[in-house]
Structures are given as structure tokens and as C-alpha cells.
Design an enzyme around this catalytic site. Sequence first.
Site, PDB file in Angstrom:
ATOM      1  NE  ARG A  43      -3.703   0.288   2.055  1.00 50.84           N
ATOM      2  CZ  ARG A  43      -4.401   0.772   3.062  1.00 50.84           C
ATOM      3  NH1 ARG A  43      -4.558   0.069   4.164  1.00 50.84           N
ATOM      4  NH2 ARG A  43      -4.946   1.965   2.974  1.00 50.84           N
TER       5      ARG A  43
ATOM      6  CG  ASP B  87      -8.049  21.171   4.125  1.00 46.96           C
ATOM      7  OD1 ASP B  87      -7.012  20.600   3.754  1.00 46.96           O
ATOM      8  OD2 ASP B  87      -8.261  22.400   3.989  1.00 46.96           O
ATOM      9  CE  LYS B  88     -10.555  13.160   7.982  1.00 48.29           C
ATOM     10  NZ  LYS B  88      -9.756  12.198   8.753  1.00 48.29           N
TER      11      LYS B  88
ATOM     12  CE1 TYR C  49     -12.699  12.310  -4.179  1.00 47.55           C
ATOM     13  CE2 TYR C  49     -12.616  13.596  -2.155  1.00 47.55           C
ATOM     14  CZ  TYR C  49     -12.952  12.435  -2.826  1.00 47.55           C
ATOM     15  OH  TYR C  49     -13.546  11.399  -2.151  1.00 47.55           O
ATOM     16  N   PRO C  50      -8.485  16.982  -3.681  1.00 51.29           N
ATOM     17  CG  PRO C  50      -7.789  19.232  -3.742  1.00 51.29           C
ATOM     18  CD  PRO C  50      -8.578  18.207  -4.517  1.00 51.29           C
TER      19      PRO C  50
ATOM     20  CB  SER D  25     -17.289  12.444   4.788  1.00 48.75           C
ATOM     21  OG  SER D  25     -16.218  11.600   4.441  1.00 48.75           O
TER      22      SER D  25
ATOM     23  CD  GLN E  27      -8.502   2.957  -0.080  1.00 50.52           C
ATOM     24  OE1 GLN E  27      -8.781   2.082  -0.887  1.00 50.52           O
ATOM     25  NE2 GLN E  27      -8.268   2.686   1.191  1.00 50.52           N
TER      26      GLN E  27
ATOM     27  CG  HIS F 168     -13.293   6.676   6.205  1.00 45.09           C
ATOM     28  ND1 HIS F 168     -13.758   7.516   5.224  1.00 45.09           N
ATOM     29  CD2 HIS F 168     -12.115   6.176   5.752  1.00 45.09           C
ATOM     30  CE1 HIS F 168     -12.890   7.529   4.224  1.00 45.09           C
ATOM     31  NE2 HIS F 168     -11.886   6.732   4.512  1.00 45.09           N
TER      32      HIS F 168
HETATM   33  C1  VOV Z   1     -12.245   2.716  -1.481  1.00 46.10           C
HETATM   34  C2  VOV Z   1     -12.483   2.733  -0.281  1.00 46.10           C
HETATM   35  C3  VOV Z   1     -11.799   3.277   0.932  1.00 46.10           C
HETATM   36  C4  VOV Z   1     -11.320   2.512   1.976  1.00 46.10           C
HETATM   37  C5  VOV Z   1     -11.332   0.999   2.097  1.00 46.10           C
HETATM   38  C6  VOV Z   1     -10.778   3.428   2.947  1.00 46.10           C
HETATM   39  C7  VOV Z   1     -10.247   3.021   4.180  1.00 46.10           C
HETATM   40  C8  VOV Z   1      -9.547   3.888   4.996  1.00 46.10           C
HETATM   41  C9  VOV Z   1      -8.916   3.499   6.243  1.00 46.10           C
HETATM   42  C10 VOV Z   1      -8.995   2.109   6.874  1.00 46.10           C
HETATM   43  C11 VOV Z   1      -8.260   4.606   6.725  1.00 46.10           C
HETATM   44  C12 VOV Z   1      -7.452   4.717   8.054  1.00 46.10           C
HETATM   45  C13 VOV Z   1      -6.164   4.012   8.002  1.00 46.10           C
HETATM   46  C14 VOV Z   1      -5.319   4.393   6.827  1.00 46.10           C
HETATM   47  O1  VOV Z   1      -5.260   3.563   5.914  1.00 46.10           O
HETATM   48  O2  VOV Z   1      -4.796   5.499   6.782  1.00 46.10           O
HETATM   49  C15 VOV Z   1      -8.454   5.661   5.776  1.00 46.10           C
HETATM   50  C16 VOV Z   1      -7.878   6.931   5.875  1.00 46.10           C
HETATM   51  C17 VOV Z   1      -8.296   8.004   5.095  1.00 46.10           C
HETATM   52  N1  VOV Z   1      -9.256   8.001   4.094  1.00 46.10           N
HETATM   53 FE1  VOV Z   1     -10.200   6.377   3.374  1.00 46.10          FE
HETATM   54  N2  VOV Z   1     -10.933   4.733   2.496  1.00 46.10           N
HETATM   55  C18 VOV Z   1     -11.559   4.684   1.274  1.00 46.10           C
HETATM   56  C19 VOV Z   1     -11.960   5.754   0.476  1.00 46.10           C
HETATM   57  C20 VOV Z   1     -11.772   7.071   0.869  1.00 46.10           C
HETATM   58  C21 VOV Z   1     -12.402   8.221   0.259  1.00 46.10           C
HETATM   59  C22 VOV Z   1     -13.373   8.173  -0.887  1.00 46.10           C
HETATM   60  C23 VOV Z   1     -11.965   9.336   0.911  1.00 46.10           C
HETATM   61  C24 VOV Z   1     -12.421  10.751   0.678  1.00 46.10           C
HETATM   62  C25 VOV Z   1     -13.449  11.130   1.729  1.00 46.10           C
HETATM   63  C26 VOV Z   1     -14.776  11.593   1.186  1.00 46.10           C
HETATM   64  O3  VOV Z   1     -15.709  11.755   1.993  1.00 46.10           O
HETATM   65  O4  VOV Z   1     -14.908  11.824  -0.022  1.00 46.10           O
HETATM   66  C27 VOV Z   1     -11.029   8.913   1.898  1.00 46.10           C
HETATM   67  C28 VOV Z   1     -10.304   9.765   2.705  1.00 46.10           C
HETATM   68  C29 VOV Z   1      -9.403   9.293   3.651  1.00 46.10           C
HETATM   69  C30 VOV Z   1      -8.487  10.137   4.361  1.00 46.10           C
HETATM   70  C31 VOV Z   1      -8.340  11.640   4.152  1.00 46.10           C
HETATM   71  C32 VOV Z   1      -7.785   9.350   5.249  1.00 46.10           C
HETATM   72  C33 VOV Z   1      -6.705   9.807   6.245  1.00 46.10           C
HETATM   73  C34 VOV Z   1      -7.437  10.371   7.404  1.00 46.10           C
HETATM   74  C35 VOV Z   1      -6.608  10.767   8.589  1.00 46.10           C
HETATM   75  O5  VOV Z   1      -7.127  11.576   9.396  1.00 46.10           O
HETATM   76  O6  VOV Z   1      -5.476  10.300   8.727  1.00 46.10           O
HETATM   77  N3  VOV Z   1     -10.971   7.536   1.890  1.00 46.10           N
HETATM   78  N4  VOV Z   1      -9.280   5.227   4.753  1.00 46.10           N
END
Ligand code: VOV
Length: 249
Positions: free
Chosen positions: A131, A148-149, A145-146, A223, A185, A172
Site C-alpha cells: 500500500r 482537509d479535515k 480531489y484534495p 466526512s 483508493q 469510514h
Molecule cells: C475505497 C475505499 C476506501 C477505503 C477501504 C478506505 C479506508 C480507509 C482506512 C482504513 C483509513 C485509516 C487508516 C489508513 O489507511 O490510513 C483511511 C484513511 C483516510 N481516508 Fe479512506 N478509504 C476509502 C476511500 C476514501 C475516500 C473516498 C476518501 C475521501 C473522503 C470523502 O468523503 O470523499 C477517503 C479519505 C481518507 C483520508 C483523508 C484518510 C486519512 C485520514 C486521517 O485523518 O489520517 N478515503 N481510509
Amino acid sequence: MNEAAKTLDGWYCLHDFRTINWPAWKMLPTEERQQILNEYITMLEGWDTTEKAGNGSHAVYTVVGQKADIMFMLLRPTMEELNEIENAFNKTRFAEFTIPTYSYVSVVELSNYMAGDSDEDPYQNPHVRARLYPELPKAKHICFYPMDKRRDGDDNWYMLPMDSRREMMRSHGMIGRSYAGKVKQVITGSVGFDDWEWGVTLFADDVLQFKKLVYEMRFDEVSARFGEFGSFYVGNILTEENLQSFFNI
Ligand code: VOV
């Protein structure tokens, strides 16, 4: 002080968006256009060699809509290499017919929200490595797309205790997991590197899955309460096979 999430960081990432200067491209004699395309293809072959050697990866997509015509996503072990590729590209003849419209600098990131307790070095774990240093899928579609939190009054992600953040990230992750096999992703961190905190790059063969996933996530607390989003870019893969017809006049 509040506990920061710990991150694992992988390859550095450049998203580079260009429009094509079609009027100038059209003015070229067919033969010269082909020469320029051949030089461009040679550059792509160099990228393929790097990818096969496991020293980076790349994705090239056309962009639908007026924000750009093509986008490159490049992954490399160092920021220097990203800059070298960018400069090498800018020195090609092909680049003379492109106009930069947007770029994004980040690094592939995994956070420890979901990590269990273990003494092993995560950088040695093959699943983690796959990964952090991913070979980008050759999916039919890309969505970038970019984001923020939010840091606003009571809705300040960075003031929340670790446990609350972990709980929300679990939810999430559950939604994300239900898209397994449909959307892949790649989350890249960009705090200190670019104007937003993360880049979100999604790959899918069915473009509609982007809309379904992003929409479903909008109802999920992390989100709904904390997500702030930049511009969305969506596109179609530009393979060597369809490259000729894309650039054909
Ligand atoms: C395709 C699916 C998918 C999957 C399985 C998934 C899973 C996960 C896991 C398990 C984790 C936490 C551990 C890690 O792996 O970091 C994350 C982390 C993260 N994600 Fe996610 N995410 C996806 C998809 C996915 C999307 C579509 C988005 C955009 C959000 C949206 O509303 O448009 C997103 C965002 C993020 C972000 C910004 C982070 C980091 C956040 C932070 O504060 O550090 N993400 N994500």
C-alpha cells in the site's frame, strides 16, 4: 497536547494536470506531430521500465471537462526524482503543446487509526509495503480531489481525542471496504507539501462507483462533519493504444 496520529509514509506523489494547446498542435505538419508523440512515448516507456523494476509507478488519464485535458499521477521514492521527471517532461517538445493547469504534491500515507498492537516493523510487512509503494491500477477511470479535515469551532478534528477519531475512521473504513473490488483508493498526505491536507485518488472500471462511494461517505460523520473538499477531477485511462487517436487531428 492532543495525540497526533502516526503515519507511515511511502512513495512521493505528483499529480500534474495539463491542457493541450490544440490550436498550436493542429498547426504542426502530421510528420512532426508523430515525431513529438514518439518522443513522448519513449518517455512513457522509461516510466514503464521504472515501474517494472519496482522503483515507482505512474498513471496517465484524460480529464473530462475543462479543468484539464490530461493528468499524470507519478510515484517515486524521493521528492528529487519527482522533480527530475517533471523537469524532463517540461523539456520535451510535447510539453511545449501543454499548459499546466494544476498540480498536487503529496506522499502515500497510511495512518495508525486501524493498526493493532504489534512489535513488528510495519515497513517490513508485505501488505503494508504493497500500500505504501503501490503499483497504480490500470483501471478505466480515475477520480482525484484534495481535502482537509475541518478546524472550525466545535468541529475541530485536530482537537478530538484519539479514541473518537479512531472510532470515526473505523466507520469510514467499513464503508470503504464495502467497495472492495470496485474502487481502489490511494490516500496521499500533503500537510506541509501542498494547499490541502490530503489527496484522494480513486480508481475504478465503473465510473459510477466514484459517485456512489463519495456520496455514501458524505453521510458518514468523518466526512459529514469534518470533510472539506477541493476540486474534483475525473477521467479516462490514456493507454498507448488510444493515445494515437486522442492526439490525432
Ligand atoms: C475505497 C475505499 C476506501 C477505503 C477501504 C478506505 C479506508 C480507509 C482506512 C482504513 C483509513 C485509516 C487508516 C489508513 O489507511 O490510513 C483511511 C484513511 C483516510 N481516508 Fe479512506 N478509504 C476509502 C476511500 C476514501 C475516500 C473516498 C476518501 C475521501 C473522503 C470523502 O468523503 O470523499 C477517503 C479519505 C481518507 C483520508 C483523508 C484518510 C486519512 C485520514 C486521517 O485523518 O489520517 N478515503 N481510509
